[in-house]
Design an enzyme around this catalytic site. Structure first.
Site, short mmCIF file in Angstrom:
data_model
loop_
_atom_site.label_atom_id
_atom_site.label_comp_id
_atom_site.label_asym_id
_atom_site.label_seq_id
_atom_site.Cartn_x
_atom_site.Cartn_y
_atom_site.Cartn_z
N LEU A 15 -27.24 -89.83 125.72
CA LEU A 15 -26.03 -90.61 126.05
C LEU A 15 -25.76 -90.65 127.55
CD1 LEU A 15 -23.69 -89.48 123.12
CD2 LEU A 15 -24.63 -91.77 123.51
N GLY A 16 -26.63 -90.02 128.33
CA GLY A 16 -26.45 -90.01 129.78
C GLY A 16 -26.93 -91.32 130.42
N GLN A 17 -26.81 -91.35 131.76
CA GLN A 17 -27.13 -92.59 132.49
C GLN A 17 -28.56 -93.06 132.22
OE1 GLN A 17 -27.58 -92.25 136.71
NE2 GLN A 17 -27.18 -94.42 137.11
N ASP A 39 -28.01 -85.96 121.57
CA ASP A 39 -27.08 -85.57 122.64
C ASP A 39 -26.16 -84.50 122.08
OD1 ASP A 39 -26.33 -87.12 125.48
OD2 ASP A 39 -24.70 -85.90 124.68
N ARG A 41 -23.05 -84.65 122.55
CA ARG A 41 -21.86 -85.41 122.14
C ARG A 41 -22.21 -86.32 120.96
NH1 ARG A 41 -21.06 -88.38 127.70
NH2 ARG A 41 -23.29 -88.01 127.74
N ASP A 58 -27.54 -79.59 120.39
CA ASP A 58 -27.26 -78.75 121.56
C ASP A 58 -28.58 -78.10 121.96
OD1 ASP A 58 -26.54 -76.88 123.39
OD2 ASP A 58 -25.02 -75.89 122.14
N TYR A 147 -27.93 -76.96 141.69
CA TYR A 147 -28.72 -78.03 141.07
C TYR A 147 -30.16 -77.97 141.58
CZ TYR A 147 -29.97 -82.91 139.88
OH TYR A 147 -30.56 -84.05 139.38
N LYS A 151 -33.76 -77.22 139.78
CA LYS A 151 -34.82 -78.23 139.79
C LYS A 151 -36.15 -77.63 140.27
CE LYS A 151 -32.76 -81.51 137.84
NZ LYS A 151 -33.21 -81.93 136.50
C1 AKB Z 1 -27.51 -86.40 141.83
O1 AKB Z 1 -26.98 -87.01 142.78
O2 AKB Z 1 -27.18 -85.26 141.48
C2 AKB Z 1 -28.62 -87.09 141.09
C3 AKB Z 1 -29.94 -86.75 141.68
C4 AKB Z 1 -30.38 -87.42 142.91
O3 AKB Z 1 -30.62 -85.93 141.17
N1 AKB Z 1 -28.40 -88.49 141.07
#
Ligand code: AKB
Length: 327
Positions: A15-17, A39, A41, A58, A147, A151
């Site tokens: 359901l994400g972008q 998802d 949700r 989940d 983040y 990654k």
């Molecule tokens: C974000 O901005 O967190 C993402 C990405 C570039 O990974 N769109």
């Protein structure tokens, strides 16, 4: 998975972008009957209707994740369930849990059930010590955001499962993705989506990044193409796996505003800096070198800033007329 390979597919985070559009592209390519979307949700709005069969899942529950893969005889997983950069910075513990535990489960399940696995990485995997111009495929990766930490760790873990267990793991380092379907949720590059919505709705936009902040970007059709093309690429040609630099364009807020201004001359941009997202953006490449993706599996994006802007404004303009545009 190879052009003639296996094709029972599960998408997490549907359901994400990206997931909401990848689902339709995959069902068109492999048949809706071969696609399971999922998802955490409920799909209350029926957003994924017609793209496959939806199950609520989940990814932190390895048991339920594995049960879906086993029951549906899944061969390929597109694991998109994750938190983006700005929300991850607001809730780093939750981001580690969802991004890493979810990925660990996807890898373990792929190992146990012999699935191929696509995992998106990001320009967020880079950090302030990375060369920010023409950022190489193989370079320093010491991100300062949670983040980014997830990654880089994710890339390493995916490579490990390939080296240790022979799991067919593949991924790309997505730049900011621009689309008119589902809004992104909590990223640093979201401004490049919001600006189009605001241009169509109000003819003005207040940007949270500084005017000259350059970042790599890509239009959604190319993002979908990247995922599918990489998963269909001949394994023998891949020197890298997790993850390939891919980009289609790079611009600053001033440059995208100028392009919008060619269509909407009254459009105005103002600036109100958000220090958290600015710090993240400043540590990401100004523009990447994606020649490894071009050489190893034929990456070749279709859209640049000009063609993307024309398409975004056309589609959002139509949505506005139909009363379907909201931000
Ligand atoms: C974000 O901005 O967190 C993402 C990405 C570039 O990974 N769109």
């Amino acid at each position: 998975m190879g052009k003639t390979g296996k094709k029972r597919i599960l998408v997490t985070g549907s359901l994400g972008q990206i997931g909401s559009e990848l689902a339709f592209a995959l069902s068109e390519r492999y048949g809706a009957g071969n696609l399971i979307t999922s998802d955490i949700r409920d799909d209350d709005g029926g957003k994924l209707d017609g793209s496959g069969r939806f199950v609520k899942l989940d990814v932190l529950s390895q048991e339920s994740f594995a049960a879906v893969v086993k029951k549906e005889k899944i061969d390929v997983i597109y694991h998109l369930a994750a938190l983006l950069s700005a929300v991850a910075e607001a809730e780093p513990q939750k981001a580690w849990l969802i991004n890493m535990e979810g990925l660990y489960n996807a890898l373990e399940i792929s190992r146990m059930h012999g699935c191929s696995l696509f995992v998106p990485s990001s320009i967020g995997a880079f950090g302030p010590d990375t060369p920010l111009d023409n950022t190489p495929q193989d370079t320093v990766m010491r991100p300062h955001s949670m983040y980014g930490v997830t990654k880089v760790s994710g890339e390493l873990l995916c490579d490990y499962y390939n080296l240790r267990y022979g799991i067919d793991t593949r991924g790309v380092r997505y730049p900011g993705i621009i689309s008119h379907g589902t809004l992104p949720g909590g990223g640093t590059t979201d401004y490049a989506v919001e600006i189009y919505y605001k241009a169509v709705l109000d003819k003005k936009y207040v940007c949270y990044l500084d005017p000259d902040t350059s970042l790599d970007m890509m239009y959604m059709p190319d993002a979908i193409k990247a995922a599918i093309d990489l998963m269909e690429a001949d394994e023998a040609g891949l020197k890298h796996r997790n993850a390939f630099n891919v980009t289609a364009m790079h611009f600053t807020p001033v440059e995208i505003a100028a392009e919008i201004g060619r269509h909407i001359p009254e459009f105005e941009i103002a600036f109100d800096n958000d220090p958290v997202r600015q710090r993240i953006a400043d540590s990401w490449p100004n523009y990447m070198d994606d020649s490894a993706a071009r050489e190893e599996w034929g990456w070749n994006p279709e859209y640049d800033l000009r063609s993307m802007t024309a398409d975004m404004l056309k589609v959002l303009g139509e949505k506005k007329i139909n009363g379907e545009l909201d931000l």
